[in-house]
Design a protein around this motif. Structure first.
Motif, PDB file in Angstrom:
ATOM      1  N   TYR A  27      -1.073 -10.527  13.382  1.00 53.79           N
ATOM      2  CA  TYR A  27      -1.361  -9.556  12.482  1.00 53.79           C
ATOM      3  C   TYR A  27      -0.270  -8.259  12.872  1.00 53.79           C
ATOM      4  CZ  TYR A  27      -5.399 -12.298  11.053  1.00 53.79           C
ATOM      5  OH  TYR A  27      -6.247 -13.223  10.717  1.00 53.79           O
ATOM      6  N   GLN A  65      -1.785   0.101  17.381  1.00 60.83           N
ATOM      7  CA  GLN A  65      -1.954   1.073  16.676  1.00 60.83           C
ATOM      8  C   GLN A  65      -1.011   1.274  15.357  1.00 60.83           C
ATOM      9  OE1 GLN A  65      -0.957   4.995  18.512  1.00 60.83           O
ATOM     10  NE2 GLN A  65      -2.169   5.984  17.008  1.00 60.83           N
ATOM     11  N   THR A  67      -0.113  -1.394  13.710  1.00 60.89           N
ATOM     12  CA  THR A  67      -0.427  -2.427  12.973  1.00 60.89           C
ATOM     13  C   THR A  67      -1.847  -3.097  12.689  1.00 60.89           C
ATOM     14  OG1 THR A  67      -0.203  -4.250  14.556  1.00 60.89           O
ATOM     15  CG2 THR A  67       1.797  -3.703  13.271  1.00 60.89           C
ATOM     16  N   ILE A  68      -2.742  -2.006  13.288  1.00 56.84           N
ATOM     17  CA  ILE A  68      -4.012  -2.217  13.010  1.00 56.84           C
ATOM     18  C   ILE A  68      -4.570  -2.600  11.588  1.00 56.84           C
ATOM     19  CG2 ILE A  68      -4.985   0.218  12.819  1.00 56.84           C
ATOM     20  CD1 ILE A  68      -6.548  -2.369  15.138  1.00 56.84           C
ATOM     21  N   GLN A  69      -3.938  -1.829  10.689  1.00 56.12           N
ATOM     22  CA  GLN A  69      -4.465  -1.894   9.144  1.00 56.12           C
ATOM     23  C   GLN A  69      -3.923  -3.289   8.719  1.00 56.12           C
ATOM     24  OE1 GLN A  69      -1.636  -0.144  10.268  1.00 56.12           O
ATOM     25  NE2 GLN A  69       0.065  -0.848   9.195  1.00 56.12           N
ATOM     26  N   ALA A  70      -3.263  -4.289   9.427  1.00 55.90           N
ATOM     27  CA  ALA A  70      -2.832  -5.552   9.147  1.00 55.90           C
ATOM     28  C   ALA A  70      -4.106  -6.549   9.345  1.00 55.90           C
ATOM     29  CB  ALA A  70      -1.558  -6.080   9.995  1.00 55.90           C
ATOM     30  N   PRO A  73     -10.361  -5.728   6.911  1.00 54.83           N
ATOM     31  CA  PRO A  73     -11.062  -4.421   7.263  1.00 54.83           C
ATOM     32  C   PRO A  73     -12.416  -4.834   8.272  1.00 54.83           C
ATOM     33  CG  PRO A  73     -10.406  -4.536   4.789  1.00 54.83           C
ATOM     34  CD  PRO A  73     -10.320  -5.863   5.779  1.00 54.83           C
TER      35      PRO A  73
END
Length: 75
Positions: A27, A65, A67-70, A73
């Motif tokens: 991710y 930090q 790539t956390i949005q990958a 949710p």
């Protein structure tokens, strides 16, 4: 601080691995399983990390930090 970290790690380990995250997939810049295992390992050695381990922890934190949005949710 060690007590707080130990409590947080117990809470974290009691939670199931998110169903929405596929094990073995990257991710962003991180492998979902390996980043968790690495962070757990570093956290369990708090106060006695080598310079190399501190460097690796900081690198992992930066990668996570960025790539956390990958991650899904709900994960």
């Amino acid at each position: 601080m060690a007590n707080v970290l130990a409590k947080e790690m117990r809470l974290h380990m009691a939670e199931p691995f998110p169903d929405s995250v596929e094990k073995g997939l990257d991710y962003g810049e991180v492998d979902a399983v390996m980043i968790g295992a690495d962070i757990y390992g570093w956290a369990s050695e708090t106060g006695s990390l080598s310079e190399l381990d501190r460097s690796r922890l900081l690198q992992a934190a930066d990668e996570l930090q960025r790539t956390i949005q990958a991650f899904p949710p709900d994960a």
